[in-house]
Design an enzyme around this catalytic site. Sequence first.
Site, PDB file in Angstrom:
ATOM      1  N   GLU A 103      -0.565   4.809  -0.223  1.00 56.89           N
ATOM      2  CA  GLU A 103      -1.398   6.023  -0.356  1.00 56.89           C
ATOM      3  C   GLU A 103      -0.547   7.260  -0.158  1.00 56.89           C
ATOM      4  OE1 GLU A 103      -4.970   6.078   1.953  1.00 56.89           O
ATOM      5  OE2 GLU A 103      -5.698   4.219   1.046  1.00 56.89           O
TER       6      GLU A 103
ATOM      7  N   TYR B  88       0.849  -1.198   0.000  1.00 58.44           N
ATOM      8  CA  TYR B  88       0.000   0.000   0.000  1.00 58.44           C
ATOM      9  C   TYR B  88       0.879   1.241   0.000  1.00 58.44           C
ATOM     10  CZ  TYR B  88      -4.993  -0.673   0.183  1.00 58.44           C
ATOM     11  OH  TYR B  88      -6.291  -0.898  -0.175  1.00 58.44           O
TER      12      TYR B  88
ATOM     13  N   ASP C 172      -7.099  13.115 -24.711  1.00 60.44           N
ATOM     14  CA  ASP C 172      -7.066  11.705 -24.313  1.00 60.44           C
ATOM     15  C   ASP C 172      -6.353  10.934 -25.427  1.00 60.44           C
ATOM     16  OD1 ASP C 172      -7.588   9.021 -23.948  1.00 60.44           O
ATOM     17  OD2 ASP C 172      -9.684   9.299 -23.381  1.00 60.44           O
TER      18      ASP C 172
ATOM     19  N   LYS D 111      -2.197   0.171 -24.618  1.00 58.46           N
ATOM     20  CA  LYS D 111      -2.611   0.019 -26.026  1.00 58.46           C
ATOM     21  C   LYS D 111      -1.348   0.080 -26.893  1.00 58.46           C
ATOM     22  CE  LYS D 111      -7.308   1.474 -25.135  1.00 58.46           C
ATOM     23  NZ  LYS D 111      -7.639   2.416 -24.051  1.00 58.46           N
TER      24      LYS D 111
ATOM     25  N   ARG E  59      -2.099  -2.791 -17.894  1.00 58.29           N
ATOM     26  CA  ARG E  59      -3.375  -2.066 -17.974  1.00 58.29           C
ATOM     27  C   ARG E  59      -3.429  -1.020 -16.886  1.00 58.29           C
ATOM     28  NH1 ARG E  59      -7.577  -4.759 -21.141  1.00 58.29           N
ATOM     29  NH2 ARG E  59      -8.727  -2.951 -20.444  1.00 58.29           N
TER      30      ARG E  59
ATOM     31  N   THR F 298      -4.160   5.693 -21.451  1.00 52.55           N
ATOM     32  CA  THR F 298      -3.983   4.374 -20.855  1.00 52.55           C
ATOM     33  C   THR F 298      -2.541   3.976 -21.153  1.00 52.55           C
ATOM     34  OG1 THR F 298      -4.803   3.351 -22.881  1.00 52.55           O
ATOM     35  CG2 THR F 298      -6.387   3.633 -21.091  1.00 52.55           C
TER      36      THR F 298
HETATM   37  N1  DSN Z   1     -12.290   0.108 -24.477  1.00 52.80           N
HETATM   38  C1  DSN Z   1     -11.252   0.872 -25.107  1.00 52.80           C
HETATM   39  C2  DSN Z   1     -11.135   0.573 -26.538  1.00 52.80           C
HETATM   40  O1  DSN Z   1     -11.256  -0.561 -26.904  1.00 52.80           O
HETATM   41  O2  DSN Z   1     -10.897   1.464 -27.322  1.00 52.80           O
HETATM   42  C3  DSN Z   1     -11.419   2.313 -24.885  1.00 52.80           C
HETATM   43  O3  DSN Z   1     -11.120   2.574 -23.577  1.00 52.80           O
END
Ligand code: DSN
Length: 423
Positions: free
Chosen positions: A54, A52, A198, A227, A233, A224
Amino acid sequence: MLSALEKYDPQIYELLNQEKARQSGSIRLIASENYVSKAVLQATGSCMTNKYAEGYPGKRYYEGQQVTDLIETITCQRAKKIFNADHANVQSYSGSVANIAAYSALIEPGDTIMGLSLTYGGHLTHGWKASFTSKVYNSVQYEVDPDTGRFDFNKIEELAKKHRPKMIVSGATAYCREIDFAKFGEIAKSVGAYHLSDIAHISGLVIAGIHQSPVPHSDIVSTTTHKTLRGPRGGMLLCKKEHAKALDVAVFPGLQGGPHMHTMTAIAVALAEADTDEFINYAKQIVINAKRLAEKLMEHGFDLVSGGTDNHLMLIDLRSKNIPGKIYAKALGRAGIVTNYNTIPNDPAPPFNPSGLRIGTPAITTRGMKEEQMDQIAAVFKRVAENIQNEAVLEEIRKEMLLLCSHFPVPDHFIIPPKKNVI
Ligand code: DSN
């Protein structure tokens, strides 16, 4: 580790093996998915899951932070360096939480936000009607031009002038053209709005310098980490110096408790991997592959939204083929190709049964596939469309795809050689 799992919980162990086989034996074209390196996987499954933390480095609420403080500091340094940003927050559990933290840092409940509609390629958290973001904020949604599949900046500007949002969100989950973040920034400035970009989908391309960076044009950038960036993730935020304090407070204690230190550790590793020539070559190949796949699909008679792609993904408009997106995605699935059905701009069909299919090249590029394999995959798309109910043909294709996969094994042991001067 797995043998302990096998012994303790054979049922889950068996399911993990099944998933591993599925990932290895299919052509994964979901634009938001990828394969991480062994180093990222190890960091994700490390002892940091037990801790943890925090708070922030030097100001925690639990003892035992000798290592966590160092890891978080290193992760922030790497993020700032690679994106050339003033400040980084690497604690967000996901891209959704990162976006909500960005709103919460700069605007008040009831204020107006303006983002891309989900059915035109935006994300839920860009103010979609089913999302918490449209309940807390007054959401105005812009769309892409249904004829061109691209942003119409005159319309976006008009909408911004009419509604005077406090926050304009740029970025998308299903937009296949380069995003002009500078233009979005200009519009935001002209109406006194903050600008949140984003880049969840394209952050790997931004790092590699093959997509315009939003950093100079945005108050906050969210992403994120799993990707095109090819990490675990998670989520991450970058911002200008003047928003650093507000953003950190919005993440913790505003929205989250303890950060997921195992994920953060793996983000640090992914950022080191991304700071290499190997990564830049991979990112370039993603786009080369996507452009080639798009070109070949069009040659085979498929309509693509906007007539092609500039990035890692494309949207097939299936109306001229008379095949609903879901039916086609399921047939492709039986043929060993994993995709997701998706709305197309101005889709006459509902989101759960839309007229399009979204495909992307990050995962197959990580497997080492190149232009020749794109040609093969495009030809398979045609055969599947012509044999949508012919199970014998679909089974034949599945075997071909299995063979193709065997020539490009899942690189779960791939190692990116570290750069000498990594932070
Ligand atoms: N679910 C994601 C995607 O597949 O693009 C977006 O966050």
